[in-house]
Write an enzyme that holds these catalytic residues in place. Structure first.
Site, mmCIF file in Angstrom:
data_model
loop_
_atom_site.group_PDB
_atom_site.id
_atom_site.type_symbol
_atom_site.label_atom_id
_atom_site.label_comp_id
_atom_site.label_asym_id
_atom_site.label_seq_id
_atom_site.Cartn_x
_atom_site.Cartn_y
_atom_site.Cartn_z
ATOM 1 N N TYR A 1 -1.098 -12.045 -2.234
ATOM 2 C CA TYR A 1 -0.877 -10.955 -1.276
ATOM 3 C C TYR A 1 -2.124 -10.734 -0.429
ATOM 4 O O TYR A 1 -2.047 -10.673 0.809
ATOM 5 C CB TYR A 1 -0.510 -9.659 -2.023
ATOM 6 C CG TYR A 1 -0.332 -8.480 -1.092
ATOM 7 C CD1 TYR A 1 0.811 -8.359 -0.309
ATOM 8 C CD2 TYR A 1 -1.318 -7.501 -0.963
ATOM 9 C CE1 TYR A 1 0.977 -7.293 0.567
ATOM 10 C CE2 TYR A 1 -1.158 -6.431 -0.095
ATOM 11 C CZ TYR A 1 -0.014 -6.327 0.671
ATOM 12 O OH TYR A 1 0.142 -5.277 1.549
ATOM 13 N N SER B 1 -3.510 -5.216 5.897
ATOM 14 C CA SER B 1 -3.750 -4.330 4.744
ATOM 15 C C SER B 1 -5.254 -4.279 4.512
ATOM 16 O O SER B 1 -5.973 -5.236 4.826
ATOM 17 C CB SER B 1 -3.064 -4.888 3.489
ATOM 18 O OG SER B 1 -3.483 -4.170 2.347
#
Ligand SMILES: NC(=O)c1ccc[n+]([C@@H]2O[C@H](COP(=O)([O-])OP(=O)(O)OC[C@H]3O[C@@H](n4cnc5c(N)ncnc54)[C@H](OP(=O)(O)O)[C@@H]3O)[C@@H](O)[C@H]2O)c1
Length: 246
Positions: free
Chosen positions: A156, A143
């Site tokens: 995350y 990501s």
């Protein structure tokens, strides 16, 4: 000339929805045999597989090692080989980045168990077959939150940094038999981001390429990395240039 037995086999985790589904469908259309997977979305998985001779569905939660072994076994029983592994399944927790108390040990474990340890368990389970494919190819879905200090929570973002670094290390040590690369999406239009209208508007306004991503954008990068012969340990950002402005 390629025969049916020569068809390459890829396992795509978390592929009943969003990015994983986009990857699975693109690879199927390019002649791959595809094992799709989800933790619980059996109805969608079974119906996708029923519609395609070269697609099977294997339910499994990647945070459980025995489930990872079963997903790999499903590929081997069906087709006897694994040439590619796309580690896409992931999860998050929504906690403001400055909310230190909001991130408990439980939150850390839940996110890292899937995003980092789950990815590792899939790699470990598939490794003998990827090595036998020589070259086998792994694509990890990271990501932009693993490249920049942004994201839905600290666990995350840290999990995605770990994926980027895992990719570098494995790229270094697994060649020439296995090539290991990553794709770092920016904001992509999926079920995960369905409620994020304001964020999407901001991204569409600020990103150099002036739109949010679609699963097909990420799928195209995965396809490239599943065919590359001279790139390993690399992470390609597919984010419309958003990492340049956040
Ligand atoms: N969307 C974005 O903007 C964006 C941006 C950057 C990175 N990413 C990354 O892209 C990946 C996919 O995101 P998405 O937006 O496409 O999500 P999504 O539409 O919510 O799809 C997630 C898929 O993963 C499966 N899944 C979730 N946990 C799993 C587990 N433990 N084991 C096996 N399968 C599991 C889900 O099935 P079940 O519901 O049955 O569990 C579903 O098929 C994630 O790794 C995410 O971090 C997304």
């Amino acid at each position: 000339m390629e025969t049916v037995a020569d068809k390459r086999v890829v396992v795509v985790t978390g592929s009943t929805s969003g990015i994983g589904r986009g990857v699975a469908e693109l690879l199927l259309s390019r002649g791959w045999r595809v094992v799709i997977n989800s933790r619980s979305d059996d109805e969608v998985g079974e119906s996708m597989a029923a519609a395609n001779d070269d697609m099977i569905y294997a339910r499994g939660d990647i945070s459980h090692p025995q489930d990872c072994a079963q997903v790999v076994e499903a590929a081997i029983s069906a087709w006897g080989r694994i040439d590619g592994l796309v580690n896409n399944a992931g999860t998050t927790a929504y906690v403001e980045l400055d909310d230190i108390e909001g991130v408990t040990a439980e939150v850390w474990h839940r996110v890292l168990d899937v995003n980092v340890i789950g990815t590792w368990q899939m790699i470990s389970a598939a490794m003998p077959y990827l090595k036998a494919a020589a070259p086998g190819r792994i694509v990890n879905i990271a990501s932009v939150a693993g490249l920049r200090p942004v994201g839905s929570s600290v666990p995350y973002s840290v999990s995605k940094v770990a994926i980027v670094h895992m990719t570098s290390i494995l790229g270094k040590v697994l060649g020439p038999d296995v090539l290991v690369n990553a794709v770092a999406p920016g904001l992509v239009d999926t079920a995960w981001t369905a409620e994020w209208s304001a964020v999407k508007e901001n991204v569409a306004a600020a990103a150099p390429l002036r739109r949010v991503g679609q699963p097909q954008d990420i799928a195209a990068a995965c396809e490239y990395l599943l065919n590359t012969n001279y790139t390993t340990g690399e992470c390609i950002a597919v984010d419309g240039g958003m990492r340049l402005v956040v």
